[in-house]
Design a protein around this motif. Structure first.
Motif, mmCIF file in Angstrom:
data_model
loop_
_atom_site.group_PDB
_atom_site.id
_atom_site.type_symbol
_atom_site.label_atom_id
_atom_site.label_comp_id
_atom_site.label_asym_id
_atom_site.label_seq_id
_atom_site.Cartn_x
_atom_site.Cartn_y
_atom_site.Cartn_z
ATOM 1 N N ARG A 1 29.393 47.889 44.147
ATOM 2 C CA ARG A 1 30.691 48.253 44.728
ATOM 3 C C ARG A 1 30.572 49.343 45.785
ATOM 4 N NH1 ARG A 1 35.389 46.895 42.707
ATOM 5 N NH2 ARG A 1 36.200 48.863 43.533
ATOM 6 N N ASN A 2 29.847 50.421 45.435
ATOM 7 C CA ASN A 2 29.857 51.583 46.315
ATOM 8 C C ASN A 2 28.804 51.520 47.413
ATOM 9 O OD1 ASN A 2 31.928 52.537 44.724
ATOM 10 N ND2 ASN A 2 30.662 53.938 43.541
ATOM 11 N N GLU A 3 27.644 50.930 47.102
ATOM 12 C CA GLU A 3 26.585 50.880 48.118
ATOM 13 C C GLU A 3 26.671 49.594 48.933
ATOM 14 O OE1 GLU A 3 24.922 53.686 48.198
ATOM 15 O OE2 GLU A 3 25.824 54.303 46.295
ATOM 16 N N LYS B 1 42.147 36.660 45.853
ATOM 17 C CA LYS B 1 41.685 37.250 44.589
ATOM 18 C C LYS B 1 40.498 36.454 44.046
ATOM 19 C CE LYS B 1 46.004 39.459 43.145
ATOM 20 N NZ LYS B 1 47.177 39.416 42.262
ATOM 21 N N LYS C 1 29.264 47.368 48.877
ATOM 22 C CA LYS C 1 30.657 47.005 49.201
ATOM 23 C C LYS C 1 31.019 45.607 48.719
ATOM 24 C CE LYS C 1 30.953 51.007 51.120
ATOM 25 N NZ LYS C 1 31.310 52.063 50.177
ATOM 26 N N ARG D 1 34.666 44.294 39.047
ATOM 27 C CA ARG D 1 35.489 45.504 38.958
ATOM 28 C C ARG D 1 35.252 46.231 37.642
ATOM 29 N NH1 ARG D 1 38.417 42.145 42.056
ATOM 30 N NH2 ARG D 1 39.075 40.854 40.317
ATOM 31 N N LEU D 2 35.547 47.510 37.657
ATOM 32 C CA LEU D 2 35.392 48.324 36.452
ATOM 33 C C LEU D 2 36.567 48.096 35.510
ATOM 34 C CD1 LEU D 2 33.942 50.691 34.914
ATOM 35 C CD2 LEU D 2 35.535 52.211 36.089
ATOM 36 N N GLY D 3 36.241 47.691 34.294
ATOM 37 C CA GLY D 3 37.271 47.623 33.261
ATOM 38 C C GLY D 3 36.975 48.710 32.254
ATOM 39 N N THR E 1 33.065 44.027 46.180
ATOM 40 C CA THR E 1 34.112 44.526 45.296
ATOM 41 C C THR E 1 34.682 43.447 44.376
ATOM 42 O OG1 THR E 1 35.642 44.198 47.130
ATOM 43 C CG2 THR E 1 34.787 46.420 46.804
ATOM 44 N N GLY E 2 34.008 42.295 44.340
ATOM 45 C CA GLY E 2 34.425 41.251 43.395
ATOM 46 C C GLY E 2 34.362 41.753 41.960
ATOM 47 N N ILE F 1 31.075 36.991 42.662
ATOM 48 C CA ILE F 1 31.941 35.884 43.111
ATOM 49 C C ILE F 1 31.841 35.661 44.616
ATOM 50 C CG2 ILE F 1 33.628 35.861 41.223
ATOM 51 C CD1 ILE F 1 35.521 37.452 43.123
ATOM 52 N N GLU F 2 31.506 36.721 45.350
ATOM 53 C CA GLU F 2 31.374 36.551 46.802
ATOM 54 C C GLU F 2 30.230 35.585 47.132
ATOM 55 O OE1 GLU F 2 31.753 39.511 45.240
ATOM 56 O OE2 GLU F 2 32.888 40.948 46.463
ATOM 57 N N TRP G 1 41.755 45.856 46.608
ATOM 58 C CA TRP G 1 42.459 46.434 45.475
ATOM 59 C C TRP G 1 42.549 47.942 45.654
ATOM 60 C CZ3 TRP G 1 43.587 43.118 41.180
ATOM 61 C CH2 TRP G 1 43.072 41.826 41.293
ATOM 62 N N PHE H 1 28.214 49.985 40.026
ATOM 63 C CA PHE H 1 28.499 51.008 41.039
ATOM 64 C C PHE H 1 27.656 50.795 42.286
ATOM 65 C CE2 PHE H 1 29.650 53.205 37.003
ATOM 66 C CZ PHE H 1 31.024 53.224 37.233
ATOM 67 N N PRO I 1 41.499 50.305 33.989
ATOM 68 C CA PRO I 1 42.134 51.622 33.855
ATOM 69 C C PRO I 1 42.653 52.058 35.225
ATOM 70 C CG PRO I 1 39.829 51.669 33.114
ATOM 71 C CD PRO I 1 40.076 50.311 33.673
ATOM 72 N N THR J 1 38.276 34.663 45.869
ATOM 73 C CA THR J 1 37.068 34.731 46.690
ATOM 74 C C THR J 1 36.527 36.150 46.844
ATOM 75 O OG1 THR J 1 38.494 34.848 48.636
ATOM 76 C CG2 THR J 1 37.639 32.678 48.039
ATOM 77 N N GLY K 1 45.048 39.293 38.253
ATOM 78 C CA GLY K 1 43.750 38.870 38.769
ATOM 79 C C GLY K 1 42.603 39.812 38.474
ATOM 80 N N TYR K 2 42.905 40.939 37.860
ATOM 81 C CA TYR K 2 41.866 41.965 37.706
ATOM 82 C C TYR K 2 40.675 41.471 36.907
ATOM 83 C CZ TYR K 2 40.016 46.680 37.726
ATOM 84 O OH TYR K 2 39.225 47.782 37.944
ATOM 85 N N ILE L 1 43.783 45.903 31.852
ATOM 86 C CA ILE L 1 42.336 45.681 31.766
ATOM 87 C C ILE L 1 41.579 46.656 32.663
ATOM 88 C CG2 ILE L 1 40.499 44.039 32.380
ATOM 89 C CD1 ILE L 1 41.841 43.454 29.704
#
Ligand code: FES
Ligand code: FES
Lengths: 776, 174
Positions: B29-31, A234, B33, B38-40, B35-36, B76-77, A241, B26, A373, A236, B114-115, A371
């Motif tokens: 994440r989407n283009e 989580k 990849k 995230r959408l809140g 994924t560190g 973070i990556e 998810w 986006f 959705p 690194t 962890g989200y 946090i």
């Protein structure tokens, strides 16, 4: 070790079971497969469940002495994956690092069941590990020619008579036929379910029998702070998810929700094809969505479509200011549960008491408010197979519900579990997120669909923890001790498990049945006469066509609210008797565990014995006054104490919690450091509930739909937190983190009373409410 | 309409085809990849999506991808590589070294679900770059009062975060 042995789209762990391998084994006990991964996608071979009576469904020992364990329970963010590994490691005498867990997938785990905490989840894997340990001993005895009694095991290596063999070597090529005894079954739809959620079998399969387990005195792994396995990934960015799932040809969807909680669709709007060339509209009854291969296009198209889609008017909610009035006005019949002495005895004790104290406590609607959705990805294929990737703590319950909604057999449905944002009980009955939206849209489009809820949608349409109104009454004898307590709690439904998407699409849903329960575990054995009643009514604003405020359980459900009233009453009674509130509690119980944790926590907090309120308590002025308060709770074989210290400015009603001491005796502590973490974080959630949280709504819809309207605790509001733990070797395991939130609000309310001399009997303690209360 | 954007993400040049106003989140994440983040909330109210833009924390959910053109994006990556470059670690050492903030997050066992934690670590890296030795009060201030919003953690890991920021501060000095 990783909490998730599988990553989507990547090969399974070498040696992990496949259907072909499984069939080949023919019920083999120990497998040392090196079958290459054959499917990374559910239903690849039509296999949608594992046989729980076969050990190989649960445990796999590989030739390199590593172990794969599988259970339907999941990691909910409190460290379950670590605790399960510790328990399995303990029973097998291996290192927990050698264990990989597969969690929550309906096609790759054998038992189903709740992930509502360690106690619910641990027993199956512990027994399976114990059965396996004894079978391995027998095998080793034969192979080494040494009696089982002369063997010892360290780190998965069996030794005796000067010889040794590893588990991996032992099982290589073995084909034993040990059955795991189980009872129960997978979750299924049951309109007559006594729990009122419309489902039966949510416990899943239970491993039966009593295999000999390790003596606590021999524990090497339990009681150590084994690091929670999923954390490095989580940190690194390697964790996959549920929001990271992408499938070939997948469409992104955004939902267009009705204008109010009960509106019906009049007409779907239109989309400008030039502006949104690849977006499409999908709708069924009141379920309306935009889909697009591009997420940003889906978002913009949904905004555009929402502005031209028409809905009927509806105003079926009472408004959050009128919740208590609405609950009071319900035509209540008999309680759904009542506990303690019979009414006449309690009424007689109250009538003959030297004094009685009565109060009404109110807890508002609050919500899980993750946090992130919620979202889900679904692939409904033309062959009728359905796969859903989501984050549920009740994958089998969700599977049953999806099958019900689509009117297909559960055998056709696979639910895959992945990490996502913490949800604190929201998914306990299957759901409660975007799963139904996703399967319905996938079925309608014939494509895999990813439905991402927005924050506004999550805070408006997900299920809620319902409001409570609780009447409590105590009889006090001439010495100031309590002779009787009577309580009655009234609440809207809190196990309304209907899937939102199914309700809106007019498709089959489970049928919730209103009810409530007495959640209190009685801590005060010296109070002879007690009567606790729980009354439940249907979800507010809910009828055949509207989901309304679907009530659901949330962290420490029922007991959080009922204990708020009970402990409030105890503080009021202590004050009325002019007795120190810690002493007052000590005076009303003989339970040594409660006495010990109360004394130890009070000592850690530097508690000064004296009655509340403080002699310089004040309810006016711009200068801050300070106070401290205490409360307790007994839950799931654990004893909890919360002690709050607050500073209040009477004129503004602003409360700052300056220090919080939390104590827990949860039997044998499994992982002291993670318990410490969970106790502190539980205090943060409890403070959030005490000070800030309330779902607000007008007559049409929820209005607390972003983080500036649904306020939760921020870091600056976190006080210094002290943790007290008592670990006991002779009391089994207890619930170690859930209840931490629930011992906060009563303690904060008591501290406010100590500082001001005024009892606050409703939450949250927002400044305007507190200032008004102090003005009187 | 989609156009070609050249971004520098975690040290590498990336050409993506995206509408320029697409939120950076986006695109990452989407283009790409990554994924560190995230959408809140999607509206600059929580911090789950935070990334560094030339060392400054931004909320990628509301930052147009075009705004990142010509700037250095770090998720973070990419944190281990930043640290390795700063410390001039050999390739072999770099491969086994995390950023001290990440290491502290593991050592202090911070994440629950962890989200929120990707954004929390990004905020910690930014804070420690400006203040190598923050007090508890300064940490609370940075995670709460800095625009545009507090960094929210629903699991309530704030105490663990404070411990981890202080641990990271120590090890970065070392
Ligand atoms: S998702 Fe960007 S700040 Fe919340
Ligand atoms: S760790 Fe769960 S929201 Fe922060």
């Amino acid at each position: 070790m990783s909490a998730r042995a599988q990553t989507l789209g990547a090969p399974l762990l070498p040696g992990t079971i496949t259907r072909r391998g499984f069939v080949k084994m023919g019920g083999a006990l120990f497998v040392s497969l090196s079958v290459p991964a054959e499917f990374t996608y559910a239903n690849g071979e039509g296999q949608t469940s594992l046989d729980p009576s076969l050990l190989a469904s649960w445990l796999e020992i590989r030739s390199d002495n590593t172990i794969v364990a599988r259970t339907g329970r999941t990691e909910t963010g409190t460290g379950m994956s670590g605790y399960y590994a510790q328990v399995i490691a303990e029973e097998l005498s291996v290192r927990p690092e050698t264990i990989s867990l597969i969690l929550g997938d309906t096609d790759r785990t054998p038992d189903g069941g709740y992930s509502a905490g360690f106690l619910f989840g641990m027993e199956n894997v512990r027994k399976v590990a114990a059965y396996t340990y004894h079978a391995l001993q027998d095998l080793a005895a034969k192979q080494l020619g040494v009696p089982a009694g002369n063997l010892s095991v360290t780190d998965g290596v069996v030794s005796g008579g000067g010889k040794s063999v590893s588990y991996g070597q032992l099982v290589e090529g073995q084909n034993l036929d040990l059955k795991i005894p189980v009872s129960g079954g997978y979750a299924k739809i049951d309109p007559a379910s006594p729990d009122g959620n419309g489902l039966a079998g949510l416990d899943g399969f239970t491993v039966t029998g009593e295999p000999k387990t390790k003596a606590v005195s021999q524990y090497k792994v339990i009681g150590t702070s084994y690091p929670v396995p999923g954390i490095p990934d989580k940190v690194t960015g390697k964790t996959q998810w549920s929001c990271d799932v992408t499938l070939p040809g997948m469409l992104h969807a955004r939902m267009i929700r009705p204008a109010t909680m009960g509106s019906s669709l009049i007409s779907v709007g239109t989309l400008d094809k030039k502006q949104f060339p690849t977006a499409g509209i999908v709708s069924k009854a009141n379920l309306v969505a935009v889909v697009s291969p591009n997420e940003w296009e889906a978002i913009n198209a949904a905004r555009s479509l929402a502005s031209t889609t028409k809905w009927t008017d509806w105003a079926g909610l009472p408004g959050s200011d009128n919740v208590t009035k609405t609950i009071r006005a319900y035509p209540w019949g008999a309680p759904t549960e009542s506990r303690g002495a019979k009414g006449p005895e309690v009424r007689a004790a109250l009538a003959s008491a030297a004094k009685t104290i009565s109060a009404t406590y109110e807890v508002p609607y609050v919500r899980h408010a993750p946090i992130g959705p919620f979202l889900a990805v679904a692939d409904v294929r033309s062959d009728g197979s359905v796969t859903v990737w989501t984050h549920s703590s009740q994958s089998q319950g969700l599977r049953a519900q999806i099958a019900n909604t689509l009117s297909i057999s559960p055998e056709k449905v696979v639910v895959r579990w992945l990490d996502h944002s913490g949800q604190y009980g929201r998914t306990t009955f299957g759901g409660d997120g975007a799963e139904a939206d996703a399967v319905i849209l996938s079925k309608l489009t014939g494509k895999p669909v990813r439905v991402q809820w927005t924050l506004q949608e999550d805070l408006a349409w997900s299920s809620v923890s319902p409001a409570y109104v609780i009447d409590v009454k105590a009889g006090v004898d001439t010495s100031g001790r309590l002779s009787a307590i009577q309580s009655a709690s009234y609440t809207p439904h809190q196990s309304d498990a209907r899937l939102l998407g199914a309700v809106l699409a007019g498709m089959p849903c489970v049928t919730p049945k209103a009810g409530s329960w007495v959640a209190t575990e009685w801590p005060y054995d010296k109070i002879q006469n007690r009567l606790e009643e729980a009354y439940g009514m249907p979800s507010i604003g809910s009828d055949a066509t509207s989901s309304g405020l679907r009530g659901n359980i949330m962290r420490t459900p029922g007991q959080r609210q009922q204990n708020f009233a009970l402990e409030g009453l105890m503080n009021e009674a202590a004050a009325s008797a002019r007795v120190d509130p810690v002493q007052f509690r000590l005076d009303h119980t003989t339970d040594q565990r409660l006495l010990d944790i109360l004394n130890k926590t009070a000592k850690a907090a530097g508690w000064e014995a004296r009655p509340s309120p403080h002699r310089s308590a004040r309810k006016t002025g711009n200068a801050a006054v300070t106070g401290r308060g205490v409360c307790i709770m007994v839950r799931s074989n654990a004893y909890w104490v919360g002690i709050a210290e607050v500073s209040v400015v009477p004129a503004t009603g602003a409360i700052q919690v300056t220090r919080f001491t939390i104590g827990a005796d949860c039997g044998k502590v499994i992982n002291p450091r993670q318990l410490d973490r969970c106790m502190k974080s539980g205090v943060a959630m409890g403070l959030s509930e005490a000070l800030k949280e309330e779902v607000t709504f007008d007559e049409e819809k929820v209005t607390s739909t972003n983080w500036s309207r649904y306020k939760i605790l921020t870091m600056a509001e976190l006080p210094e937190i002290k943790v007290v733990q008592i670990s006991r070797d002779d009391k089994g395991f207890g619930g170690g983190s859930e209840a931490a939130n629930a011992v906060v609000p009563p303690a904060v309310v008591a501290a406010l009373f100590d500082a001001t001399g005024v009892h606050a009997r409703r939450l949250p303690l927002a400044p305007p409410f507190v200032a008004g209360l102090l003005r009187g | 309409m989609a156009s070609e954007l050249t971004l520098t993400v975690n040290g590498a040049k990336q050409v993506v085809s995206s509408a320029p106003e697409t939120p950076l989140l986006f695109v990452l994440r989407n283009e790409l990849k990554l994924t560190g983040p995230r959408l809140g909330c999607g509206m600059a109210q929580c911090g789950a999506c935070s990334v560094l833009l030339d060392g400054e924390e931004v909320r990628s959910c509301v930052t147009p991808a075009s705004y990142a053109v010509g700037k250095k994006v770090t998720t973070i990556e990419g944190l281990p590589a930043i640290w390795a470059a700063e410390k001039k670690l050999s390739d072999a050492d770099a491969a086994r070294t995390l950023h001290p903030v990440q290491q502290a997050w593991i050592d202090e066992q911070v994440p629950q679900c962890g989200y929120c934690q990707s954004g929390m670590m990004i905020a910690a890296v930014e804070l420690l770059a400006k203040n190598a030795n923050p007090t508890v009060a300064q940490i609370k201030d940075a995670f709460t009062n800095k625009a545009p919003s507090p960094h929210l953690c629903r699991c309530g890991t704030y105490a663990a975060i404070i411990d981890a920021v202080q641990r990271a501060a120590q090890s970065m000095k070392g």
